[in-house]
Design a protein around this motif. Structure first.
Motif, PDB file in Angstrom:
ATOM      1  N   HIS A 146       0.806  -1.223   0.000  1.00  0.00           N
ATOM      2  CA  HIS A 146       0.000   0.000   0.000  1.00  0.00           C
ATOM      3  C   HIS A 146       0.837   1.270   0.000  1.00  0.00           C
ATOM      4  CE1 HIS A 146      -3.385  -2.644   0.977  1.00  0.00           C
ATOM      5  NE2 HIS A 146      -2.619  -3.184   1.909  1.00  0.00           N
ATOM      6  N   VAL A 147       2.163   1.126   0.092  1.00  0.00           N
ATOM      7  CA  VAL A 147       3.058   2.281   0.154  1.00  0.00           C
ATOM      8  C   VAL A 147       3.940   2.278  -1.090  1.00  0.00           C
ATOM      9  CG1 VAL A 147       4.885   3.435   1.461  1.00  0.00           C
ATOM     10  CG2 VAL A 147       3.079   2.188   2.676  1.00  0.00           C
ATOM     11  N   ARG A 148       3.903   3.369  -1.825  1.00  0.00           N
ATOM     12  CA  ARG A 148       4.703   3.444  -3.044  1.00  0.00           C
ATOM     13  C   ARG A 148       6.188   3.347  -2.719  1.00  0.00           C
ATOM     14  NH1 ARG A 148       4.587   8.272  -7.638  1.00  0.00           N
ATOM     15  NH2 ARG A 148       6.120   7.292  -9.028  1.00  0.00           N
ATOM     16  N   ALA A 149       6.891   2.476  -3.427  1.00  0.00           N
ATOM     17  CA  ALA A 149       8.299   2.215  -3.132  1.00  0.00           C
ATOM     18  C   ALA A 149       9.183   3.388  -3.553  1.00  0.00           C
ATOM     19  CB  ALA A 149       8.757   0.942  -3.819  1.00  0.00           C
ATOM     20  N   VAL A 150      10.188   3.667  -2.736  1.00  0.00           N
ATOM     21  CA  VAL A 150      11.278   4.572  -3.093  1.00  0.00           C
ATOM     22  C   VAL A 150      12.574   3.792  -2.917  1.00  0.00           C
ATOM     23  CG1 VAL A 150      10.016   6.650  -2.429  1.00  0.00           C
ATOM     24  CG2 VAL A 150      11.479   5.516  -0.737  1.00  0.00           C
ATOM     25  N   TYR A 151      13.629   4.199  -3.631  1.00  0.00           N
ATOM     26  CA  TYR A 151      14.850   3.398  -3.618  1.00  0.00           C
ATOM     27  C   TYR A 151      15.681   3.600  -2.352  1.00  0.00           C
ATOM     28  CZ  TYR A 151      17.821   7.419  -4.727  1.00  0.00           C
ATOM     29  OH  TYR A 151      18.486   8.609  -4.677  1.00  0.00           O
TER      30      TYR A 151
END
Length: 233
Positions: A146-151
């Motif tokens: 549910h949480v947009r991935a960041v690198y």
């Protein structure tokens, strides 16, 4: 898997999680290796693989620690901390609060508005070394859907913790988890008895830190630390 030891009556196991190098084709990989390119931009993938592996392979383990390979780790102090720690929903380390999102395209930690629109990150534990109870991996994996991935992997774990509504725990002392820039010049052997983690700049420094740690008189160092700390009211 690395070595297994007993510290303060607790069994401690060491594992190394590896991705693929550019030269590998993904065949015949060991159990601790996963099918992704091991690079800085893939650290979030690597961390989620770690959480998945822990959840499936360590059902009876109370805690785990994720630590970078360039870190000095005082396992005795780590176990001593965990013997007094909460058993559930626990994560601690160097906690960053109100960290500013870097918009400079030349920075290693650049993040565009399209990836994260806020000006400050939610609280997160710096990825160089953080500790967590083993009820968290499954919950973080569920939140990741549910949480947009960041690198930036440590930021992303913090985002998942915020989504879950879980608070990070500050360590009992702010100097237990240290960055290399905070090590004083001419560090004495006793320094290594006072910390849980410290980042080092190269393998030679890491080897020297271990030689210093093994050669010191632990009892004298601990006695000096108690004398230097003010008594609580």
């Amino acid at each position: 898997m690395g070595r297994e030891s007993t510290v303060l009556g607790q069994v401690v196991s060491h594992y190394f999680l590896l991705g693929l190098s550019k030269e590998e084709d993904g065949t015949a990989t060991p159990k601790e290796q996963s099918d992704f390119l091991d690079s800085y931009n893939n650290l979030t993938i690597k961390t989620m693989v770690m959480f998945e592996w822990l959840g499936s392979h360590c059902p009876n383990t109370p805690y785990a620690m994720k630590i970078d390979s360039d870190m000095f780790l005082n396992v005795h102090n780590l176990v001593d901390l965990l013997l007094k720690a909460p058993k559930q929903l626990y994560m601690t380390g160097m906690v960053a609060r109100n960290a500013i999102v870097i918009r400079d395209h030349t920075s290693k930690w650049f993040l565009p508005y399209s990836a994260f629109s806020g000006s400050r990150y939610p609280p997160y534990t710096l990825g160089l070394g953080y500790v967590f109870s083993l009820d968290l991996p499954k919950k973080i994996l569920e939140a990741s859907a549910h949480v947009r991935a960041v690198y930036i992997e440590d930021v992303y774990v913090g985002m998942c913790m915020k989504h879950l509504g879980f608070q990070l725990t500050d360590p009992p002392r702010g100097d237990l988890f240290r960055a290399w820039g905070l090590i004083p010049d001419g560090t004495s052997n006793c320094y290594w008895t006072s910390v849980i983690t410290t980042i080092l700049q190269n393998p030679n420094q890491l080897s020297e830190a271990w030689r210093s740690y093994r050669s010191m008189n632990t009892s004298d160092c601990l006695a000096n630390q108690r004398l230097l700390r003010p008594a609580t009211a």
